[in-house]
Design a protein around this motif. Sequence first.
Motif, PDB file in Angstrom:
ATOM      1  N   UNK A 106       0.815  -1.218   0.000  1.00 31.96           N
ATOM      2  CA  UNK A 106       0.000   0.000   0.000  1.00 31.96           C
ATOM      3  C   UNK A 106       0.843   1.261   0.000  1.00 31.96           C
ATOM      4  N   UNK A 107       2.137   1.125   0.265  1.00 30.89           N
ATOM      5  CA  UNK A 107       3.010   2.291   0.279  1.00 30.89           C
ATOM      6  C   UNK A 107       4.392   1.918   0.782  1.00 30.89           C
ATOM      7  N   UNK A 108       5.223   2.940   0.976  1.00 30.34           N
ATOM      8  CA  UNK A 108       6.619   2.732   1.384  1.00 30.34           C
ATOM      9  C   UNK A 108       6.730   1.963   2.691  1.00 30.34           C
ATOM     10  N   UNK A 109       5.990   2.396   3.703  1.00 32.43           N
ATOM     11  CA  UNK A 109       6.145   1.784   5.022  1.00 32.43           C
ATOM     12  C   UNK A 109       5.548   0.385   5.065  1.00 32.43           C
ATOM     13  N   UNK A 110       4.489   0.151   4.284  1.00 33.93           N
ATOM     14  CA  UNK A 110       3.913  -1.189   4.203  1.00 33.93           C
ATOM     15  C   UNK A 110       4.898  -2.149   3.537  1.00 33.93           C
ATOM     16  N   UNK A 111       5.541  -1.695   2.476  1.00 36.48           N
ATOM     17  CA  UNK A 111       6.535  -2.506   1.785  1.00 36.48           C
ATOM     18  C   UNK A 111       7.713  -2.807   2.708  1.00 36.48           C
ATOM     19  N   UNK A 112       8.164  -1.791   3.453  1.00 37.16           N
ATOM     20  CA  UNK A 112       9.266  -1.970   4.407  1.00 37.16           C
ATOM     21  C   UNK A 112       8.897  -3.009   5.461  1.00 37.16           C
ATOM     22  N   UNK A 113       7.684  -2.883   6.008  1.00 33.47           N
ATOM     23  CA  UNK A 113       7.238  -3.805   7.062  1.00 33.47           C
ATOM     24  C   UNK A 113       7.141  -5.240   6.535  1.00 33.47           C
ATOM     25  N   UNK A 114       6.514  -5.413   5.365  1.00 32.82           N
ATOM     26  CA  UNK A 114       6.349  -6.761   4.812  1.00 32.82           C
ATOM     27  C   UNK A 114       7.689  -7.393   4.449  1.00 32.82           C
ATOM     28  N   UNK A 115       8.611  -6.582   3.948  1.00 31.96           N
ATOM     29  CA  UNK A 115       9.942  -7.107   3.615  1.00 31.96           C
ATOM     30  C   UNK A 115      10.677  -7.532   4.875  1.00 31.96           C
ATOM     31  N   UNK A 116      10.598  -6.698   5.901  1.00 31.36           N
ATOM     32  CA  UNK A 116      11.290  -6.991   7.164  1.00 31.36           C
ATOM     33  C   UNK A 116      10.702  -8.222   7.843  1.00 31.36           C
ATOM     34  N   UNK A 117       9.378  -8.314   7.861  1.00 32.71           N
ATOM     35  CA  UNK A 117       8.709  -9.457   8.504  1.00 32.71           C
ATOM     36  C   UNK A 117       8.953 -10.743   7.704  1.00 32.71           C
ATOM     37  N   UNK A 118       8.838 -10.660   6.395  1.00 28.07           N
ATOM     38  CA  UNK A 118       8.949 -11.858   5.565  1.00 28.07           C
ATOM     39  C   UNK A 118      10.364 -12.334   5.310  1.00 28.07           C
ATOM     40  N   UNK A 119      11.324 -11.389   5.271  1.00 26.49           N
ATOM     41  CA  UNK A 119      12.683 -11.767   4.868  1.00 26.49           C
ATOM     42  C   UNK A 119      13.768 -11.328   5.848  1.00 26.49           C
ATOM     43  N   UNK A 120      13.380 -10.542   6.845  1.00 23.57           N
ATOM     44  CA  UNK A 120      14.377 -10.064   7.798  1.00 23.57           C
ATOM     45  C   UNK A 120      15.234  -8.947   7.214  1.00 23.57           C
ATOM     46  N   UNK A 121      16.267  -8.560   7.968  1.00 22.34           N
ATOM     47  CA  UNK A 121      17.168  -7.487   7.527  1.00 22.34           C
ATOM     48  C   UNK A 121      17.821  -7.832   6.194  1.00 22.34           C
TER      49      UNK A 121
END
Length: 301
Positions: free
Chosen positions: A53-68
């Motif tokens: 849905x946006x920058x922060x959603x993409x950041x959150x999903x990437x961090x949760x799904x794949x980690x740092x």
Amino acid sequence: MAKQPQPISPLKNFFAGGFGGVCLVFVGHPLDTIKVRLQTQPKPQPGHPPLYSGTFDCFRKTLVGEGIRGLYRGMAAPIVGVTPMFAVCFFGFGLGKRLQQTKPDDVLTYPQLFAAGMLSGVFTTAIMAPGERIKCLLQIQAATGETKYSGSLDCAKQLYREAGIRGVYKGTVLTLMRDVPASGMYFMTYEWLKNILTPEGKSVSDLSVPRILFAGGLAGIFNWAVAIPPDVLKSRFQTAPAGKYPNGFRDVLRELIREEGVASLYKGFTAVMIRAFPANAACFLGFEVAMKFLNWVAPGL
């Protein structure tokens, strides 16, 4: 305009620029990953929400799904390419300045600095285009759920095997369209801000770290304000299946405007602008520190 440090040394620019580029990648790659994923996400089906849905959603999903590690996906390609790329970029800028001087103590005008910056964009494309192609493919790979490439080298091998050198260099024209005017803006803005921030009677080479960071960060923002639309087209074109856009960027542009409107040319804007300041501040600080070191150890270089 404050007096520029003289004489200009393209060779010192080369080495200092390489170090500055490494600093930029380490600071800015996570948000570059977010930017590419936002720019290349597929149009959602009717009644379904977009993947991000946006920058922060993409950041959150990437961090949760794949980690740092997910945020640093594809960083090997820019790290390998960025040292020579930024070295060549700053070398091109130094050479562009040198070529416009009639004598060593000439102070260049801002249009001349813009022209020198544009030359640097031409110089870097040969290195930048394949690195960008590999980086973008690796960055979107995790989001698609398909693991086609095991890493940067494997990606380069497969691209070459499938389409030869043209497959590796897909998107070169769009890289030029992005980097030539954006590089002119980048370097001109940095030099302009350095001159403005230099106290009366002082030398630009004596600027404090906070002022260098501010000038470098703002130069990055001006650079990306020019570069975002061609960057969106480039990301789409470089990650598209072979044959999807037979007429190149014109097909990408038509499709984007027809299906998503003019605003689609600014996809990833928030991620780009959040990244631009710290990444380019780090780049120019690294460049200035390396340049001072080189002036100290090799004053005649």
